[in-house]
Design an enzyme around this catalytic site. Structure first.
Site, short mmCIF file in Angstrom:
data_model
loop_
_atom_site.label_atom_id
_atom_site.label_comp_id
_atom_site.label_asym_id
_atom_site.label_seq_id
_atom_site.Cartn_x
_atom_site.Cartn_y
_atom_site.Cartn_z
N HIS A 168 35.70 27.97 29.11
CA HIS A 168 34.59 27.92 30.05
C HIS A 168 35.09 28.05 31.49
O HIS A 168 34.44 28.72 32.32
CB HIS A 168 33.82 26.60 29.89
CG HIS A 168 32.56 26.55 30.70
ND1 HIS A 168 31.42 27.24 30.36
CD2 HIS A 168 32.28 25.90 31.86
CE1 HIS A 168 30.48 27.02 31.26
NE2 HIS A 168 30.98 26.21 32.19
N CYS B 242 61.42 59.66 39.78
CA CYS B 242 61.00 58.27 39.89
C CYS B 242 61.76 57.62 41.04
O CYS B 242 62.99 57.54 40.99
CB CYS B 242 61.29 57.49 38.60
SG CYS B 242 60.57 58.22 37.12
#
Length: 798
Positions: free
Chosen positions: A416, A747
C-alpha cells in the site's frame, strides 16, 4: 430481486453506477472472459438503490449530510470524530426487511446445498473511475459463513464508506459524499489462507513501461502484502514473448515471506492471525513457472478487454489448487502519461548511506526524519517531513499528502505504501528492514530513488539536480544513437529515451550487484575453506540445488530485463571484462584469482574464456546468454568479445562459444569484438573476417595508443581521445569495417563531451555511437550538429 441484488452473470461494466467499479468488473469478467479460461469466483452484489433504501428507512441520509457539513475542510482536525460517528450511525441501524431477505435468499442460492464460506467486499459506486482509485479505502471481510454473519459483514461494509481515509479521499477528489453509494459484493471464498495470493499490474508500476506484467505474491492472505508486513515474491513477464510461446519470465525475485496470514477457525466471529512461515516455504516461490505464465496471460486478456492498463488481484485456493482472479480495476498512475515529458533527477555526490530498500518513484528529496509508530502520532508531522515507520496501511492516507517522502521497514513494490506514494507523486523507499532502528528522529537526510531499483537514505542534504525533458522535441540523427547500460533496474525508465538500442550492455554490474559470487566459487566450491564465505554463498544460493544455476538464472534475468526494455532494437552484451583484482573482490574470488602487478594488461577479456582457470565459469556466461536468446526468444541480443588480442584468440573464443550453445549465425547470432588494442586496428581486415561487427572502446584504445595508464592521476592530463594518433587509428578501423561490409560503433564519453569528436566520428562514417544515459541527449545534439554541418558543406553552404 434485481432492484436490490444483481448476480454476476447478470452484471457488466455498464453497471458501475449500480454496483460500483469492483463488482461491475467482476461481473464483466465472469460474463465475458470465462470463455477464455479466466476463473472468477461466482457471486452477487447489493445495489446502490439497496444502500439508499438502508439510509432512507433509518433516517441516515439527512443525519449523515448534517454531520459531514461540520467537517473541518481546512485542517481536518475533527475528521477522526466525524468518521467514527458516521460509522456508528450505520452499525446501529437495522436492515430493511426486504433488503435482508434479498441478501439471505441470494446467499442461500450461492451456497446451493450447504452453508458456504464467502468473501464480502465493498465496492463504491464512484470506485475505479479513471480519476479515482479508492484502493484500500473500504473494507473487505473474508471467510464469512452463515446468514447472520453475512448480514453483519454487509453492514460493516456499508459503514466503511465513512472510514476516515475514504472521507478524506472523496474530499480530495471532489466527490459529493451523498452521491456515492456502497455496493456489497458477496462471492464464493477462495481459500488463499491455505494457498497464496497477490496482485498484478499490466504495466511496470514504476516506469509505466507497458510491455511487461508484474505479478507479486505471498503465502496466505494478500493483506500481508498490501500492508507491507512481508516482502513478496515478484515476477516480471514480457508480453511479446508470452504471445509467441517463449519462456516469458524475465525476472524472478524471491521475497522473504516470513509471515503467513490465515483465518482463525470459528463460526462465531471472523479473524485473521499471522503465523511464522516455515523456512522451506520462505525459500520457495509462491507460484510455479506455469502458473506465472497463466496469470500473466489472464492479465493480458483482461487488459486487452478493457483497453487500458489494469491492476488485478489473484488468489490460489490451497485446497483445490485453482487460480482465480478476484478483482480487476484500471491502473491509476500511468494511464494518462503521454510518455514524452518527464523530470530527470541526478544526485551530485554520495554521502554516508544510512539504509536502503526498494525505490518507488524516481525523485530525490531532502527532509527531516519523523519516526511515527502509527497515524495517531500525526501531531509530530510538519509539511515536508519524511515519515519513517514499520509499514503503511490505508489508515495513514490522510497524512501522506503533506510529507515529502515515505520510508518503511517492510513492504514491496506492490504494498500500500508503494501504491499510494505513486499516486501522490512522492518518493518512497520500502522494505529497508532497519529504517526505524538506524534513522534518527529529527535528522536531515536525502532520499534518492533516482539510482535504479534500489533507493538510498543518505546522511545530510546531498545536492542534486532536476531537469525537465520533453522527448517529443528531440530530433534523431541518421547515425544511430545507442545507450551504454549496466543496471537492469534503470532499463524500463531509460527505454523512454530516444535511442536505437543498446550498444554496450556491461554484465559486470549484474554480476557484482545481483550475483555477488565469483562464478568459479559456484563451480568448484570445494576450494573455499573460509566458513563465513561458504555461509554467504549458501545464503545467496538458497533454493538452488545446483549452485551454478544461480549464476545462470540471475545473469540471464538481468540481461533479459534490458533486452525486454529495448525490444526489438538490438542489444549488444559484452562478455565479462573484469580484471583479476576486480574478480577477486567477488565472494570467494580470492581463491581463484592471481595477484597481478598490472591487471589492466593482464588476465582479462578473451584470454580468460578458453583458459583452464576460467573455462568452466565461461560456460555459465554462455548458458545464461543462450537461455536469453533461445528460451526467452530475444534474438535481437548480440554478443561482444572484449580485449581480444589476436585473431587466433578470437577464433578460439568463437569455437568455445559454439561448444556452449552459442554458434555464430545460429538463430541469427552475431558476434562482435571490441576494438581497443592497436593490434585490433593493425589487423582489422583479418578480425573483420572473424567477427560480425566492431565496437571501438575509446578509453582503452587511447591509453594503449598513447601509452598512458588511464587510472594514473600523474599523467591524466595527457589522456586525450582527440589526439591525432588515436583518431588515425579510429579512421583506419572504420575504413576496414566498411571495406568488409560490417558495422562499426563507438562506446565512450568523448562524443558527448567534445562536439568536435562527434563530428569527426560522423564524418568518418561510423554507424553508431553509444552513450551513458546522462550523456545521451547531449550526444544526440552533437551528432545532429555534425550531420547538419556535413549537409551544408556538401551543398556548398557556409
Amino acid at each position: 430481486m434485481d432492484t436490490y441484488i444483481k448476480f454476476f452473470d447478470r452484471t457488466g461494466i455498464a453497471d458501475i453506477p449500480v454496483v460500483g467499479g469492483k463488482n461491475a468488473s467482476l461481473g464483466e469478467m465472469y460474463n465475458r472472459l470465462s470463455s477464455q479460461g479466466i476463473a472468477v469466483p461466482y457471486g452477487f452484489a447489493t445495489t446502490a438503490p439497496a444502500f439508499r433504501l438502508f439510509l432512507m428507512e433509518n433516517g441516515l441520509d439527512h443525519k449523515l449530510r448534517e454531520l459531514l457539513h461540520t467537517l473541518d475542510r481546512e485542517n481536518y482536525t475533527n475528521l477522526r470524530d466525524i468518521g467514527s460517528r458516521a460509522r456508528q450511525y450505520i452499525l446501529e441501524a437495522a436492515f430493511p426487511e426486504k433488503l435482508s431477505d434479498a441478501i439471505i435468499e441470494a446467499y442461500s442460492g450461492l451456497c446451493e446445498r450447504e452453508t458456504a464460506e464467502v468473501a464480502v467486499r465493498s465496492s463504491a459506486t464512484a470506485e475505479d473511475l479513471p480519476e479515482a482509485s479508492f484502493a484500500g479505502m473500504h473494507d473487505t471481510f473474508l471467510n464469512i459463513k452463515g446468514e447472520k454473519n453475512v448480514l453483519k459483514a454487509a453492514k460493516r461494509c456499508f459503514a466503511s464508506l465513512y472510514t476516515d481515509r475514504a472521507i478524506k479521499y472523496r474530499e480530495d477528489k471532489g466527490f459529493k459524499h451523498e452521491e456515492v453509494a456502497l455496493s456489497v459484493g458477496i462471492q464464493k471464498m477462495v481459500r488463499a489462507d491455505k494457498g497464496c495470493s497477490g496482485v498484478g499490474f499490466t504495466v511496470d508500476p514504476e516506469s509505466g513501461f507497458d510491455r511487461v506484467v508484474l505479478l507479486s505474491g505471498v503465502w496466505g492472505l494478500g493483506e500481508n502484502m498490501v500492508q507491507g508486513t512481508v516482502n513478496p515474491d515478484d515476477f516480471y513477464v514480457f508480453k511479446p514473448a508470452l504471445k509467441k510461446g517463449y519462456n516469458a519470465i524475465i525476472r524472478k525475485e524471491l521475497g522473504s515471506k516470513d509471515k503467513t496470514m490465515i483465518y482463525t477457525d470459528t463460526d462465531h466471529h471472523v479473524a485473521t492471525i499471522n503465523t511464522d512461515t516455515p523456512k522451506d516455504k520462505q525459500e520457495t516461490f509462491v507460484l510455479s513457472d506455469e502458473e506465472i505464465h497463466r496469470l500473466a496471460r489472464w492479465a493480458v486478456i483482461i487488459e486487452e478487454h478493457y483497453g487500458k492498463p489494469m491492476d488485478i488481484e489473484w488468489a490460489k485456493d490451497g485446497l483445490t489448487h485453482q487460480l482465480f482472479i478476484i478483482q480487476a480495476r484500471p491502473e491509476t498512475v500511468h494511464r494518462s502519461d503521454t510518455g514524452t515529458f518527464f523530470r530527470e533527477y541526478h544526485i551530485s555526490g554520495k554521502g554516508k548511506t544510512l539504509t536502503s530498500g526498494n525505490a518507488i518513484g524516481h525523485k530525490i528529496v531532502h527532509g527531516t526524519v519523523r519516526l511515527l509508530p502509527s497515524p495517531a502520532d500525526a501531531g509530530k508531522l510538519s509539511a515536508g517531513d519524511i515519515i519513517v515507520t514499520g509499514s503503511i496501511t490505508p489508515d495513514w492516507d490522510p497524512l501522506l499528502k503533506s510529507v515529502s517522502a515515505i520510508v518503511t521497514n517492510k513492504g514491496g513494490r506492490t504494498s500500500h505504501a508503494a501504491i499510494v506514494s505513486r499516486e501522490l507523486g512522492i518518493p518512497a523507499i520500502v522494505g529497508c528492514m532497519d529504517a526505524t532502528r538506524v534513522l534518527t528522529e529529527g535528522a536531515k537526510v536525502t532520499i534518492s530513488c533516482a539510482e535504479g531499483n534500489t533507493g538510498y537514505v543518505y546522511e545530510d542534504e546531498i545536492p542534486f539536480t532536476a531537469k525537465d525533458i520533453d522527448l517529443s522535441r528531440i530530433k534523431m540523427p541518421k547515425t544511430e544513437a545507442k545507450l551504454i547500460l549496466s543496471d537492469p533496474g534503470t532499463a524500463f525508465r531509460l527505454a523512454a529515451y530516444p535511442h536505437k538500442g543498446v550498444g554496450l550492455l556491461r554484465m559486470e554490474f549484474i554480476i557484482t550487484h545481483q550475483i555477488k559470487i565469483h562464478p568459479m566459487a559456484l563451480v568448484d566450491s570445494g576450494k573455499i575453506t573460509d566458513k563465513a564465505t561458504r555461509t554467504s554463498i549458501e545464503e545467496l544460493t538458497r533454493g538452488y540445488k545446483r549452485k551454478e544455476a544461480y549464476f545462470i538464472d540471475r545473469l540471464a534475468q538481468g540481461i533479459a530485463t534490458i533486452c525486454a526494455a529495448f525490444y526489438p532494437e538490438e542489444v549488444i552484451v559484452r562478455l565479462s571484462d573484469f580484471k583479476s583484482n576486480e574478480y577477486a573482490n567477488l565472494i570467494g574470488g580470492q581463491y581463484f584469482e592471481p595477484v597481478e602487478e598490472n591487471p589492466m594488461l593482464g588476465f582479462r577479456g578473451a584470454s580468460r574464456y578458453y583458459n583452464e582457470a576460467y573455462r568452466e565459469a565461461f560456460k555459465l556466461e554462455c548458458e545464461a546468454i543462450r537461455k536469453v536468446r533461445s528460451e526467452m526468444g530475444f534474438h535481437h541480443l548480440k554478443v561482444m568479445v572484449p580485449f581480444c588480442r589476436t585473431p587466433e584468440e578470437g577464433r578460439n573464443v568463437i569455437r568455445l562459444m559454439a561448444e556452449n550453445g552459442l554458434a555464430q549465425g545460429k538463430e541469427d547470432l552475431e558476434i562482435y569484438t571490441m576494438i581497443e588494442i592497436p593490434s585490433n586496428v593493425i589487423l582489422a581486415e583479418e578480425f573483420a573476417r572473424i567477427f560480425d561487427g566492431f565496437s571501438i572502446g575509446s578509453n582503452d584504445l587511447t591509453q594503449l595508443v598513447l601509452g598512458i595508464d588511464r587510472d594514473s592521476e600523474l599523467v591524466s592530463n595527457l589522456f586525450d581521445e582527440n589526439n591525432r594518433a588515436v583518431k588515425m587509428m579510429i579512421t583506419s578501423v572504420i575504413g576496414a569495417a566498411q571495406k568488409a561490409g560490417i558495422k562499426t560503433g563507438l562506446c565512450g564519453q568523448a562524443p558527448s563531451d567534445f562536439p568536435e569528436f562527434a563530428a569527426f566520428l560522423v564524418e568518418s562514417g561510423i554507424d553508431s555511437i553509444s552513450f551513458n544515459p546522462d550523456a545521451l541527449l547531449t550526444g544526440i545534439e552533437n551528432m545532429r550538429k555534425a550531420e547538419d554541418h556535413i549537409l551544408r558543406v556538401s551543398s556548398g553552404q557556409p
